[in-house]
Design a protein around this motif. Sequence first.
Motif, PDB file in Angstrom:
ATOM      1  N   ILE A 604       0.864  -1.187   0.000  1.00 52.89           N
ATOM      2  CA  ILE A 604       0.000   0.000   0.000  1.00 52.89           C
ATOM      3  C   ILE A 604       0.898   1.234   0.000  1.00 52.89           C
ATOM      4  N   ILE A 605       0.638   2.156  -0.905  1.00 54.79           N
ATOM      5  CA  ILE A 605       1.450   3.381  -1.000  1.00 54.79           C
ATOM      6  C   ILE A 605       0.502   4.566  -1.113  1.00 54.79           C
ATOM      7  N   GLN A 606       0.681   5.536  -0.237  1.00 53.51           N
ATOM      8  CA  GLN A 606      -0.164   6.732  -0.238  1.00 53.51           C
ATOM      9  C   GLN A 606       0.605   7.903  -0.843  1.00 53.51           C
ATOM     10  N   ILE A 607      -0.012   8.554  -1.824  1.00 55.01           N
ATOM     11  CA  ILE A 607       0.580   9.730  -2.469  1.00 55.01           C
ATOM     12  C   ILE A 607      -0.349  10.904  -2.165  1.00 55.01           C
ATOM     13  N   ASP A 608       0.010  11.707  -1.188  1.00 54.73           N
ATOM     14  CA  ASP A 608      -0.862  12.783  -0.713  1.00 54.73           C
ATOM     15  C   ASP A 608      -0.964  13.911  -1.735  1.00 54.73           C
ATOM     16  N   GLU A 609      -2.199  14.361  -1.987  1.00 56.46           N
ATOM     17  CA  GLU A 609      -2.404  15.507  -2.877  1.00 56.46           C
ATOM     18  C   GLU A 609      -3.422  16.492  -2.294  1.00 56.46           C
ATOM     19  N   PRO A 610      -3.159  17.026  -1.103  1.00 53.39           N
ATOM     20  CA  PRO A 610      -4.112  17.987  -0.528  1.00 53.39           C
ATOM     21  C   PRO A 610      -4.196  19.299  -1.293  1.00 53.39           C
ATOM     22  N   ALA A 611      -3.246  19.561  -2.197  1.00 50.73           N
ATOM     23  CA  ALA A 611      -3.211  20.857  -2.875  1.00 50.73           C
ATOM     24  C   ALA A 611      -3.835  20.841  -4.267  1.00 50.73           C
ATOM     25  N   ILE A 612      -4.417  19.711  -4.686  1.00 48.01           N
ATOM     26  CA  ILE A 612      -5.024  19.653  -6.021  1.00 48.01           C
ATOM     27  C   ILE A 612      -6.072  20.756  -6.188  1.00 48.01           C
ATOM     28  N   ARG A 613      -6.998  20.863  -5.258  1.00 49.69           N
ATOM     29  CA  ARG A 613      -8.066  21.877  -5.348  1.00 49.69           C
ATOM     30  C   ARG A 613      -7.506  23.276  -5.205  1.00 49.69           C
ATOM     31  N   GLU A 614      -6.524  23.421  -4.342  1.00 47.12           N
ATOM     32  CA  GLU A 614      -5.903  24.724  -4.092  1.00 47.12           C
ATOM     33  C   GLU A 614      -5.299  25.323  -5.358  1.00 47.12           C
ATOM     34  N   GLY A 615      -4.747  24.468  -6.215  1.00 45.80           N
ATOM     35  CA  GLY A 615      -4.100  24.959  -7.421  1.00 45.80           C
ATOM     36  C   GLY A 615      -5.050  25.355  -8.523  1.00 45.80           C
ATOM     37  N   LEU A 616      -6.346  25.126  -8.319  1.00 43.73           N
ATOM     38  CA  LEU A 616      -7.328  25.419  -9.346  1.00 43.73           C
ATOM     39  C   LEU A 616      -7.372  26.924  -9.632  1.00 43.73           C
ATOM     40  N   PRO A 617      -7.273  27.327 -10.895  1.00 43.32           N
ATOM     41  CA  PRO A 617      -7.389  28.762 -11.219  1.00 43.32           C
ATOM     42  C   PRO A 617      -8.715  29.318 -10.717  1.00 43.32           C
ATOM     43  N   LEU A 618      -8.742  30.612 -10.438  1.00 40.46           N
ATOM     44  CA  LEU A 618      -9.938  31.212  -9.858  1.00 40.46           C
ATOM     45  C   LEU A 618     -11.070  31.337 -10.866  1.00 40.46           C
ATOM     46  N   ARG A 619     -10.713  31.385 -12.146  1.00 35.45           N
ATOM     47  CA  ARG A 619     -11.740  31.535 -13.182  1.00 35.45           C
ATOM     48  C   ARG A 619     -11.993  30.199 -13.869  1.00 35.45           C
ATOM     49  N   GLU A 620     -13.254  29.846 -13.955  1.00 34.67           N
ATOM     50  CA  GLU A 620     -13.637  28.513 -14.407  1.00 34.67           C
ATOM     51  C   GLU A 620     -13.154  28.194 -15.811  1.00 34.67           C
ATOM     52  N   GLU A 622     -10.441  28.600 -17.039  1.00 41.30           N
ATOM     53  CA  GLU A 622      -9.049  28.155 -17.025  1.00 41.30           C
ATOM     54  C   GLU A 622      -8.869  26.809 -16.321  1.00 41.30           C
ATOM     55  N   TRP A 623      -9.954  26.238 -15.812  1.00 38.77           N
ATOM     56  CA  TRP A 623      -9.858  25.010 -15.029  1.00 38.77           C
ATOM     57  C   TRP A 623      -9.389  23.816 -15.850  1.00 38.77           C
ATOM     58  N   LYS A 624      -9.962  23.663 -17.042  1.00 38.60           N
ATOM     59  CA  LYS A 624      -9.733  22.445 -17.817  1.00 38.60           C
ATOM     60  C   LYS A 624      -8.255  22.197 -18.055  1.00 38.60           C
ATOM     61  N   ASN A 625      -7.543  23.229 -18.475  1.00 35.69           N
ATOM     62  CA  ASN A 625      -6.118  23.053 -18.758  1.00 35.69           C
ATOM     63  C   ASN A 625      -5.357  22.640 -17.506  1.00 35.69           C
ATOM     64  N   TYR A 626      -5.620  23.338 -16.388  1.00 35.17           N
ATOM     65  CA  TYR A 626      -4.930  22.996 -15.138  1.00 35.17           C
ATOM     66  C   TYR A 626      -5.240  21.570 -14.697  1.00 35.17           C
TER      67      TYR A 626
END
Length: 767
Positions: A604-620, A622-626
Amino acid sequence: MKTTLLGYPRIGRYRELKKACEAFWSGKIDETTLQQTATEIKKDNWLQQQNLGIDLIPSNDFSFYDQVLDACLTFGCVPKRYNNIDKSNYLELYFAMARGLQKDAIDVTAMEMTKWFDTNYHYIVPEFEKEQSFSFFSKKIINEYKEALDLGIKTKPVLIGPVTFLLQGKEKEAGFHRLDLLDKLLPVYFEVIEALTTLGVEYIQFDEPCLALNLSEKEQNAITKTYEGIAAKFPKLKVFLANYFDCYGNNLNTALALPVDTLHLDLVRCPSQLDDILNSEDYNPKTKLSLGIVDGRNIWKNDFEASLKTIEKATRKLNSDNLWIASSCSLLHTPYDLDLETTLEPEIKQWLAFAKQKTEEIVAISNLLKDENDGYLHLFEENKLANLKRRTSKRIHNATVKNRISNLKPSDSQRVSPFSTRQATQKQALHLPLFPTTTIGSFPQTKEVRSWRLKFKKGLLSQNDYDVLIAKEIEDSIRFQEDIGLDVLVHGEFERNDMVEYFGEKLNGFAFSSYGWVQSYGSRCVKPPILFGDVSREHPMTVKWSEYAQSLTDIPVKGMLTGPVTILQWSFVRNDQPREVTCNQIALAIRDEVVDLEKSGLKIIQIDEPAIREGLPLREEEWKNYLNWAVKAFRISASGVQNETQIHTHMCYSEFNDIISSIADMDADVITIETSRSEMELLDAFVNFKYPNEIGPGVYDIHSPRVPSLDEIENLLLKAKHVLPKEHIWVNPDCGLKTRNWPETKAALKNLVKAAKNLRAKELELV
C-alpha cells in the motif's frame, strides 16, 4: 509616486507568535504575556515599514489565528454553539471558534476551515443562519489603529470587504442565500467605519478578492450597493479597494464604476489588466490605481527594468499622483527577512526577496521614477545583474531531466488494469476487513523527536545514534497501532520535518532557507522549499524506514509520499518555465520512489495531494487546462506499479463538488478526505457523483485538541454508511497527526478503532 503594502507577515521574524500561542494554549504563559508578544510584533512591523519608507502602512493585518475569524468577531458573527462561553473572555471564545474547546462542562467543536482562494493559507469559514444578526463586537481594528497612532504612524486599516466575507462563508440551514444578509451586515460595517473616521482615519483598505472570481449579476450588484452605500454615508473617506490573485475579469466594468478613491491591481497574476483599464472608456482618470507590481506570493527578486516599463505605461496616461506602487497582495504569504539567512548559497540567495526586501523593492522602484534618482541607479544595476545571473545559471537546467519529460508516453499515466480489476486483486492480496482502519501518515512529533533531528542536523548526533532513536520511535508506534487494532499501519514519519520540505531536501533542483517560515493556519507555519531548477531523484528517499516498519509486523504498512502537485503548490516555484513542466518533473521523481517502495515489499502506497483543489485557477474557463495536467502528473507518479499494489491519496480542507470528476480521473484506489468539521457534508460531492473508488471520510478533526467521543465517531460513520457502499468505506482521521500530542492521539484513535469494530459487528449481525 506613493508606496503602500496590502499586509505584512504576522508570525514574527522568529515565529514568536506561534510559540506564544502554543504556550498560552498549554497554560505555560498567561494572556498578558501573549498580548505583549502580539504588541511587539505589530510594533516591529509598523516601524520597519516606516523606516524603509512605505507611505501608507496597513493596520489590522495582524491576527492571533486568522483574519476571517477576526472579521467574524468584529461583526459579532458567532455561532450559537459558543453561547455558553463567557463573551467577556474574548480569547477563550476566539480560540474555541478556531480550535474547539473541551473544558469543564463545555465541549464544542471548531468552525470549518478551508483554503483562502488558491493559496495554502487556511481560513475559518464564517457560518450564517437565515435570521443571522450582526453587531460591532470586537474592537480589534480600532485598538490596533490606536496602537500605531501612539507610535506616530497613521495607518490604513484593512477590512475584509462585506461581499467577500459573505461569499466565503457558508449557510448552515436551507432557505436562503448568504448574500441576502448584506442589508443586515452593512450597517455594522458603517458603524466600524464611523468609529475609525472619528479617530481621523483617511484611508480604509477593503479586501474584495471575490472580484477575481466570475461573479454573477447578483454578486456584482452587491458590490455596487456596498461601495455606493459607503460613499454616500462617508463622502470624505478614501476607499482603497483591493482585488488580488487574478484580474477583475468580467467584473471590471462594475469595479470601474465604483465611487472609490483607489483600485488595486494584481499585476503579477494579471499584467494585462493595466492595458484593459487604461484603454477602457469607463475608466475615470481621477480614480487612483494601486499597481501591485512586487510579487506577494513568491520569493523571486523583482525585475526593476520590467516593472519600470509597466509603470511608465501608466504614467503616459495618468498623473503620477494618481498612482501607488504596491505589493500584488498581502506579504502574509512570504517569509520575513532574507537578511536572516546565513546558510543559503550566495548564488541562489541573490535571486531572492522576502517581505523586508520586497518592501525595499517597492520603495526603490518609487525612487527610481523620480527626476533626481542618481542615488538609486546602483540599485537598478544590481537588480539587473542578479536577474541576468539567474537566467544564465548552469544550476537551473538538466538535459537528462528535459529528455525524460519530452519522452513521456500516454501509457506512463495509466495503471495496468481498471479499478474494478485492481480492487478484486487487492482484496485477495490484503485480506482487509469491512471498514478498514488506518491513519493518514504522521504521528505526534514530540519535542524530543524534534530535538534529535536538530542535533543530527547540527552534527551533535551521529548517523548511527540518530538512526537508533528513530528506529525505536517507529517500533513503538508500530506496537501501539497493533495493540489498538488498526488494520493498515504507518511508520509515523518521525524522521521528517515537513511533508514537502523533506522530499525537497532529497531531490535535485531545490534549495532551503533557515527562517523562510510562512503561516499556513493558526500557529502552524511551513517553510516552503525553493524550487529553482530542474527536478530529479538520485537515490530512494523513503524506502529505508518504510521497509524497516514493514519488517516489524505482518500487518500492511503504508508507504507515505507527497504528490507532485502538492510539492509544486507548497514550494516557492520557479517562474521561468510553465508550472506543468515543473510538475511533470516532480511526478517522474515520485514515480521512481513508488516503484522502489513496491519492490521493497510494500503493498500500500499513499501519495498525498491535498493541494489539487488549491491549485485550481480562480476563473472557471481556465480550469480544464490545469486539471488536465495536474491529474496527469498524479497518474504519472502512481502508474508504475502492478494491480496488487494499492494506491491511496489524501485531500483535506477543500471543496470538491466542482472538480469531483477530475478527482475520479486520478484513479487512486482509495482516497481519504477531511469531513469531520462539516459532519460529512463534504462527502456529498462524492455521493452525488457516485464516486467509483474506495473512500475514507475523516472522522477525527486533528486540527482541534478535542478527543472525539465513541458516539460522535459512530454517528459520523453511520452517516457515511447511509450514502456510500459499505465495501468502499475506510475509517481514518481527517489528516496527519504530527501536530497533536500523544495522549489525545491515543484516546482518539482507540475510539476510532472501537467505532469501526462496532459498526463491523452490527453488519455481521445483519448477515
